[in-house]
Design a protein around this motif. Structure first.
Motif, PDB file in Angstrom:
ATOM      1  N   ASP A  41      56.513  39.214  21.708  1.00 14.24           N
ATOM      2  CA  ASP A  41      57.644  38.329  21.979  1.00 14.24           C
ATOM      3  C   ASP A  41      58.582  38.347  20.787  1.00 14.24           C
ATOM      4  O   ASP A  41      58.192  38.740  19.682  1.00 14.24           O
ATOM      5  N   ASP A  42      59.824  37.908  21.009  1.00 10.72           N
ATOM      6  CA  ASP A  42      60.782  37.766  19.916  1.00 10.72           C
ATOM      7  C   ASP A  42      60.679  36.413  19.225  1.00 10.72           C
ATOM      8  O   ASP A  42      61.322  36.197  18.189  1.00 10.72           O
ATOM      9  N   ASP A  43      59.892  35.489  19.796  1.00 13.13           N
ATOM     10  CA  ASP A  43      59.745  34.136  19.256  1.00 13.13           C
ATOM     11  C   ASP A  43      58.292  33.930  18.837  1.00 13.13           C
ATOM     12  O   ASP A  43      57.376  34.054  19.655  1.00 13.13           O
ATOM     13  N   LEU A  44      58.076  33.631  17.561  1.00 13.48           N
ATOM     14  CA  LEU A  44      56.708  33.515  17.052  1.00 13.48           C
ATOM     15  C   LEU A  44      55.969  32.330  17.658  1.00 13.48           C
ATOM     16  O   LEU A  44      54.780  32.420  17.965  1.00 13.48           O
ATOM     17  N   ILE A  45      56.653  31.220  17.844  1.00 17.93           N
ATOM     18  CA  ILE A  45      55.991  30.048  18.416  1.00 17.93           C
ATOM     19  C   ILE A  45      55.527  30.350  19.829  1.00 17.93           C
ATOM     20  O   ILE A  45      54.415  29.987  20.235  1.00 17.93           O
ATOM     21  N   ARG A  46      56.358  31.056  20.578  1.00 14.15           N
ATOM     22  CA  ARG A  46      55.999  31.399  21.950  1.00 14.15           C
ATOM     23  C   ARG A  46      54.811  32.359  21.985  1.00 14.15           C
ATOM     24  O   ARG A  46      53.892  32.196  22.789  1.00 14.15           O
ATOM     25  N   VAL A  47      54.813  33.367  21.110  1.00 15.54           N
ATOM     26  CA  VAL A  47      53.727  34.341  21.124  1.00 15.54           C
ATOM     27  C   VAL A  47      52.424  33.706  20.657  1.00 15.54           C
ATOM     28  O   VAL A  47      51.340  33.986  21.201  1.00 15.54           O
ATOM     29  N   LEU A  48      52.491  32.814  19.670  1.00 12.30           N
ATOM     30  CA  LEU A  48      51.282  32.098  19.236  1.00 12.30           C
ATOM     31  C   LEU A  48      50.774  31.179  20.337  1.00 12.30           C
ATOM     32  O   LEU A  48      49.567  31.059  20.558  1.00 12.30           O
ATOM     33  N   GLY A  49      51.698  30.531  21.046  1.00 11.74           N
ATOM     34  CA  GLY A  49      51.311  29.629  22.126  1.00 11.74           C
ATOM     35  C   GLY A  49      50.566  30.358  23.235  1.00 11.74           C
ATOM     36  O   GLY A  49      49.608  29.821  23.801  1.00 11.74           O
ATOM     37  N   ARG A  50      50.980  31.571  23.537  1.00  8.15           N
ATOM     38  CA  ARG A  50      50.304  32.330  24.588  1.00  8.15           C
ATOM     39  C   ARG A  50      48.946  32.823  24.107  1.00  8.15           C
ATOM     40  O   ARG A  50      47.977  32.826  24.860  1.00  8.15           O
ATOM     41  N   GLY A  51      48.902  33.252  22.858  1.00  6.58           N
ATOM     42  CA  GLY A  51      47.656  33.816  22.347  1.00  6.58           C
ATOM     43  C   GLY A  51      46.597  32.783  22.044  1.00  6.58           C
ATOM     44  O   GLY A  51      45.403  33.076  22.080  1.00  6.58           O
ATOM     45  N   MET A  52      47.048  31.557  21.735  1.00  8.12           N
ATOM     46  CA  MET A  52      46.105  30.531  21.306  1.00  8.12           C
ATOM     47  C   MET A  52      45.975  29.430  22.348  1.00  8.12           C
ATOM     48  O   MET A  52      45.153  28.568  22.229  1.00  8.12           O
TER      49      MET A  52
ATOM     50  N   ARG B  97      33.850  28.132   4.842  1.00 10.07           N
ATOM     51  CA  ARG B  97      34.292  27.865   6.212  1.00 10.07           C
ATOM     52  C   ARG B  97      35.530  28.682   6.597  1.00 10.07           C
ATOM     53  O   ARG B  97      36.488  28.169   7.183  1.00 10.07           O
ATOM     54  N   ASP B  98      35.520  29.981   6.262  1.00 13.41           N
ATOM     55  CA  ASP B  98      36.639  30.837   6.656  1.00 13.41           C
ATOM     56  C   ASP B  98      36.806  30.821   8.178  1.00 13.41           C
ATOM     57  O   ASP B  98      35.847  30.949   8.924  1.00 13.41           O
ATOM     58  N   HIS B  99      38.034  30.650   8.628  1.00 17.90           N
ATOM     59  CA  HIS B  99      38.374  30.738  10.048  1.00 17.90           C
ATOM     60  C   HIS B  99      39.884  30.662  10.181  1.00 17.90           C
ATOM     61  O   HIS B  99      40.585  30.353   9.213  1.00 17.90           O
ATOM     62  N   THR B 100      40.380  30.971  11.347  1.00 16.66           N
ATOM     63  CA  THR B 100      41.797  30.798  11.641  1.00 16.66           C
ATOM     64  C   THR B 100      41.916  29.905  12.863  1.00 16.66           C
ATOM     65  O   THR B 100      41.645  30.338  13.981  1.00 16.66           O
ATOM     66  N   PHE B 101      42.216  28.659  12.614  1.00 20.37           N
ATOM     67  CA  PHE B 101      42.365  27.593  13.605  1.00 20.37           C
ATOM     68  C   PHE B 101      41.050  27.218  14.298  1.00 20.37           C
ATOM     69  O   PHE B 101      40.703  26.040  14.332  1.00 20.37           O
ATOM     70  N   SER B 102      40.296  28.162  14.823  1.00 19.43           N
ATOM     71  CA  SER B 102      39.046  27.809  15.501  1.00 19.43           C
ATOM     72  C   SER B 102      38.061  28.965  15.426  1.00 19.43           C
ATOM     73  O   SER B 102      38.293  30.015  16.035  1.00 19.43           O
ATOM     74  N   SER B 103      36.965  28.774  14.691  1.00 16.24           N
ATOM     75  CA  SER B 103      35.948  29.822  14.619  1.00 16.24           C
ATOM     76  C   SER B 103      35.205  29.957  15.941  1.00 16.24           C
ATOM     77  O   SER B 103      34.588  30.989  16.213  1.00 16.24           O
ATOM     78  N   ALA B 104      35.277  28.935  16.795  1.00 13.93           N
ATOM     79  CA  ALA B 104      34.629  29.004  18.109  1.00 13.93           C
ATOM     80  C   ALA B 104      35.441  29.801  19.108  1.00 13.93           C
ATOM     81  O   ALA B 104      34.922  30.239  20.133  1.00 13.93           O
ATOM     82  N   SER B 105      36.738  30.015  18.823  1.00 19.24           N
ATOM     83  CA  SER B 105      37.617  30.686  19.781  1.00 19.24           C
ATOM     84  C   SER B 105      38.099  32.054  19.329  1.00 19.24           C
ATOM     85  O   SER B 105      38.274  32.956  20.161  1.00 19.24           O
ATOM     86  N   TYR B 106      38.338  32.220  18.009  1.00 13.48           N
ATOM     87  CA  TYR B 106      38.974  33.440  17.528  1.00 13.48           C
ATOM     88  C   TYR B 106      38.171  34.069  16.393  1.00 13.48           C
ATOM     89  O   TYR B 106      37.728  33.375  15.480  1.00 13.48           O
ATOM     90  N   GLN B 107      38.000  35.396  16.470  1.00 13.59           N
ATOM     91  CA  GLN B 107      37.414  36.109  15.346  1.00 13.59           C
ATOM     92  C   GLN B 107      38.480  36.412  14.293  1.00 13.59           C
ATOM     93  O   GLN B 107      38.210  36.353  13.104  1.00 13.59           O
TER      94      GLN B 107
END
Length: 264
Positions: free
Chosen positions: A253-264, A114-124
């Motif tokens: 972004d300079d903030d990882l949480i912010r950049v992940l929030g936008r991307g995910m 079951r390899d995936h990163t957070f959601s196999s339905a959303s992200y390759q």
């Protein structure tokens, strides 16, 4: 000693099929039992190792997968979905270490259950600063930004290899050996629960080998979405987010949480 435990489901002993992992599917109720019992083994072993406070986060899907009435009374449990800034409620700098239990390989890993990163339905896949990342690295960073090192990672053999390649000094425990995305050579769950006690003890004894894991910024996150319509909705402003092609968007972004929030 305070320990934070994050528990996913794909790496739990006895689990390999998609029908085991989603609410309403045929074998899901059985998987809840396997998840809860394996978690209880970890909690019990931590108490025996001297832990005085344990928080356990249900980190699979909706965050409601444990069988509540069967949970070990020696820990506090975070149940329910939480967004990235609060992915691990209650976490602070006073914790001595973190465990990632029942985790899985990042999206695109060959021969990984079951390899995936957070959601196999959303992200390759997700690529951070030019390097593919999965939930092990991202969650380790979320702990690391509070000064908390990851001491133990459990899951299939691909998960253990990924953890060792990412986190210096981390202890790992293999619950199964992947044959394919939905097939594995399994240890019996009872055997895993017994061996986990030794793995927990070892991780606690060796905790001084582990340092908090932090991914240094600034950050460039490339997300390859599962479909072009998801990528289109994410769009791109041409500055902090740039649409690279039909599937991929670059976020900066300079903030990882912010950049992940936008991307995910």
């Amino acid at each position: 000693m305070k320990i934070y435990v994050s528990v996913d489901m794909e790496g739990i002993a006895g689990i390999a099929l998609p029908e085991q992992l989603k609410r309403g599917d045929y074998f899901y109720q059985e998987s809840r039992q396997l998840l809860t019992r394996e978690t209880n083994s970890v909690v019990e072993a931590l108490l025996e190792a001297g832990a005085t406070e344990i928080i356990v986060k249900d980190a699979h899907a909706s965050g409601f997968n444990f069988v509540p009435d069967l949970l070990h009374p020696g820990a506090t449990y975070c149940i329910g979905a939480t967004r990235l800034p609060e992915r691990f409620p209650g976490l602070d700098f006073t914790f001595d270490g973190a465990f990632l239990i029942g985790y899985h390989g990042m999206a695109g890993t060959e021969r990984a259950v079951r390899d995936h990163t957070f959601s196999s339905a959303s992200y390759q896949y997700l690529k951070l600063n030019g390097k593919l990342v999965g939930e092990i690295a991202i969650d380790a960073h979320l702990f690391g930004r509070h000064g908390v090192p990851v001491l133990l990672v459990t899951g299939d053999d691909a998960t253990c290899r990924e953890a060792e390649a990412t986190l210096d000094g981390v202890a790992v425990y293999e619950t199964k050996r992947a044959v394919g995305r939905h097939a594995a050579l399994m240890k019996a769950p009872q055997q895993v629960r017994q061996e986990l006690r030794e793995a927990v003890q070892k991780a606690i004894l060796q905790r001084d080998r582990c340092k908090p894991y932090v991914i240094e910024g600034p950050y460039e996150l490339v997300v390859r979405y599962a479909s072009t319509d998801i990528a289109e909705r994410k769009g791109g402003d041409g500055d902090r987010s740039v649409k690279l092609n039909g599937y991929e968007v670059l976020f900066q972004d300079d903030d990882l949480i912010r950049v992940l929030g936008r991307g995910m």
